[in-house]
Design a protein around this motif. Structure first.
Motif, PDB file in Angstrom:
ATOM      1  N   SER A 170     -36.260 -27.813   6.061  1.00  0.00           N
ATOM      2  CA  SER A 170     -37.014 -27.134   4.987  1.00  0.00           C
ATOM      3  C   SER A 170     -36.157 -27.074   3.722  1.00  0.00           C
ATOM      4  O   SER A 170     -35.682 -26.009   3.335  1.00  0.00           O
ATOM      5  N   TYR A 171     -35.957 -28.218   3.098  1.00  0.00           N
ATOM      6  CA  TYR A 171     -35.110 -28.300   1.902  1.00  0.00           C
ATOM      7  C   TYR A 171     -35.932 -28.358   0.612  1.00  0.00           C
ATOM      8  O   TYR A 171     -35.386 -28.682  -0.448  1.00  0.00           O
ATOM      9  N   ALA A 172     -37.236 -28.044   0.691  1.00  0.00           N
ATOM     10  CA  ALA A 172     -38.060 -28.128  -0.524  1.00  0.00           C
ATOM     11  C   ALA A 172     -37.527 -27.177  -1.593  1.00  0.00           C
ATOM     12  O   ALA A 172     -37.512 -27.505  -2.781  1.00  0.00           O
ATOM     13  N   GLY A 201     -24.022 -24.659  -3.304  1.00  0.00           N
ATOM     14  CA  GLY A 201     -24.948 -25.553  -3.988  1.00  0.00           C
ATOM     15  C   GLY A 201     -26.123 -25.848  -3.066  1.00  0.00           C
ATOM     16  O   GLY A 201     -26.066 -25.564  -1.867  1.00  0.00           O
ATOM     17  N   PRO A 202     -27.208 -26.452  -3.585  1.00  0.00           N
ATOM     18  CA  PRO A 202     -28.345 -26.806  -2.728  1.00  0.00           C
ATOM     19  C   PRO A 202     -27.970 -27.823  -1.658  1.00  0.00           C
ATOM     20  O   PRO A 202     -28.600 -27.876  -0.600  1.00  0.00           O
ATOM     21  N   THR A 203     -26.955 -28.650  -1.918  1.00  0.00           N
ATOM     22  CA  THR A 203     -26.516 -29.633  -0.909  1.00  0.00           C
ATOM     23  C   THR A 203     -24.991 -29.694  -0.856  1.00  0.00           C
ATOM     24  O   THR A 203     -24.422 -30.743  -0.528  1.00  0.00           O
ATOM     25  N   SER A 204     -24.324 -28.605  -1.174  1.00  0.00           N
ATOM     26  CA  SER A 204     -22.850 -28.675  -1.242  1.00  0.00           C
ATOM     27  C   SER A 204     -22.227 -27.290  -1.116  1.00  0.00           C
ATOM     28  O   SER A 204     -22.905 -26.277  -1.259  1.00  0.00           O
ATOM     29  N   THR A 205     -20.921 -27.279  -0.885  1.00  0.00           N
ATOM     30  CA  THR A 205     -20.133 -26.049  -0.794  1.00  0.00           C
ATOM     31  C   THR A 205     -19.340 -25.876  -2.088  1.00  0.00           C
ATOM     32  O   THR A 205     -18.880 -26.860  -2.666  1.00  0.00           O
ATOM     33  N   SER A 272     -19.219 -32.083  -0.657  1.00  0.00           N
ATOM     34  CA  SER A 272     -20.157 -32.410   0.430  1.00  0.00           C
ATOM     35  C   SER A 272     -19.744 -33.762   1.007  1.00  0.00           C
ATOM     36  O   SER A 272     -18.920 -34.473   0.417  1.00  0.00           O
ATOM     37  N   SER A 273     -20.340 -34.108   2.141  1.00  0.00           N
ATOM     38  CA  SER A 273     -19.853 -35.265   2.893  1.00  0.00           C
ATOM     39  C   SER A 273     -20.003 -36.588   2.158  1.00  0.00           C
ATOM     40  O   SER A 273     -19.132 -37.455   2.247  1.00  0.00           O
ATOM     41  N   VAL A 274     -21.115 -36.785   1.445  1.00  0.00           N
ATOM     42  CA  VAL A 274     -21.357 -38.100   0.850  1.00  0.00           C
ATOM     43  C   VAL A 274     -20.811 -38.177  -0.568  1.00  0.00           C
ATOM     44  O   VAL A 274     -20.071 -39.105  -0.905  1.00  0.00           O
TER      45      VAL A 274
END
Ligand SMILES: Cc1ncc(COP(=O)(O)O)c(C=O)c1O
Length: 309
Positions: A170-172, A201-205, A272-274
């Motif tokens: 559920s990343y909307a 962050g929405p996709t990060s630390t 983040s990983s990528v």
């Protein structure tokens, strides 16, 4: 760019011990799959560099933690590892990288609750090239805005059904926050809690650093991240980098952090990983630290992070 033509898809399927290769350009999910109808599922996003998936055990451990939070019975680690090997090998065979530096792939593990009425989850591995924007931001850095996430920092503990520490499909909301930032001319977001704490962050630390001098004149470098029990996802990159930084003599700290702490830092990153370490140049338009110190610290942390497998 990711298009179905450069995505390799491998389903975890008991009839195929190494995973079942499928055509990513053809429909593969039932319309009743609860991953599609409810965002009910979990995922991991990993980086494969030179064909090796970095921090795979940490990602499998976090996937298992998310599965517990959602009461999902997921395939075993051995099954995931075999399917990942199949998918990464197939991608590298079908789409060889132009150079060693570009030999980077995004490896996603996805589990949904499966079609309505079914007893087994749907699980797959998806491999695609790393996007150019993320690679560029490692070098150029990013401008970030602070956005209220709308929860206080105790919400995760008080209301575990919000699944705040799990990596759910559920990343909307996270994607909406990023679109909001892009409309404001920013690249990314740092969420804050209603009680004024820095979250993630929405996709990060979020990471920040302070450089100082101790009484005996030696340089002290301190790496700090928001405390993990504030309803954020525990980052595998942050965890691995903290271990490497500690071994290299850095001091470590865990929040609570407030926005002013970020503005007062010598450097701030989203990790983040990528995308890996993305230096934060500005927060809400205000410059962070000094460019030369940020550059030096980023180079040092990048080297430590590159050494992590
Ligand atoms: C909300 C959130 N926080 C942090 C991270 C960073 O996690 P990792 O370093 O394991 O990639 C992610 C990764 O996508 C994320 O979605």
């Amino acid at each position: 760019m990711t298009s179905p033509a450069n995505v390799v898809l491998v389903f975890l399927d008991p009839a195929f011990p190494d995973g079942r290769l499928a055509d990513a350009s053809r429909p593969q999910l039932l319309v009743t799959d609860q991953g599609a109808t409810r965002g009910d599922g979990i995922f991991e996003t990993m980086l494969a560099a030179g064909g090796t998936v970095r921090k795979i055990q940490a990602h499998l451990d976090r996937l298992a933690g998310s599965a517990v939070a959602l009461d999902l019975a997921i395939p075993s680690e051995a099954e995931w590892r075999r399917a990942v090997t199949t998918a990464v090998s197939a991608h590298r065979a079908g789409h060889p990288a132009a150079s060693a530096a570009e030999d980077e792939l995004v490896v996603k593990l996805v589990v949904t609750r499966g079609p309505e009425g079914a007893s087994a989850p749907t699980s797959w591995v998806q491999v695609s090239p790393v996007g150019a924007a993320g690679r560029r931001q490692r070098e150029t850095g990013i401008d970030v805005i602070l956005l209220d996430r709308g929860y206080d920092s105790d919400a995760a503990e008080r209301a575990p059904w919000l699944l705040l520490g799990a990596k759910t499909l559920s990343y909307a909301v996270n994607m909406a926050a990023l679109r909001y930032a892009h409309k404001q001319g920013a690249d990314d977001v740092i969420f804050t809690s209603t009680d004024g704490r820095v979250l993630e962050g929405p996709t990060s630390t979020v990471l920040m650093a302070h450089v100082g001098t101790s009484d005996d004149g030696t340089t002290v470098k301190r790496l700090i991240t928001p405390q993990l029990d504030s309803g954020i996802l525990p980052g595998t990159s942050q965890g691995a980098l903290f271990a490497a930084a500690k071994a290299a003599g850095w001091e470590l700290g865990y929040g609570p952090l407030e926005p002013q702490d970020l503005l007062d830092a010598d450097a701030v990153w989203l990790i983040s990983s990528v995308r890996m370490l993305a230096p934060v140049n500005r927060i809400d338009g205000k410059e962070i630290g000094t460019p030369s110190v940020q550059k030096e610290l980023t180079a040092e942390l990048n080297e430590l992070f590159a050494g992590i497998q």
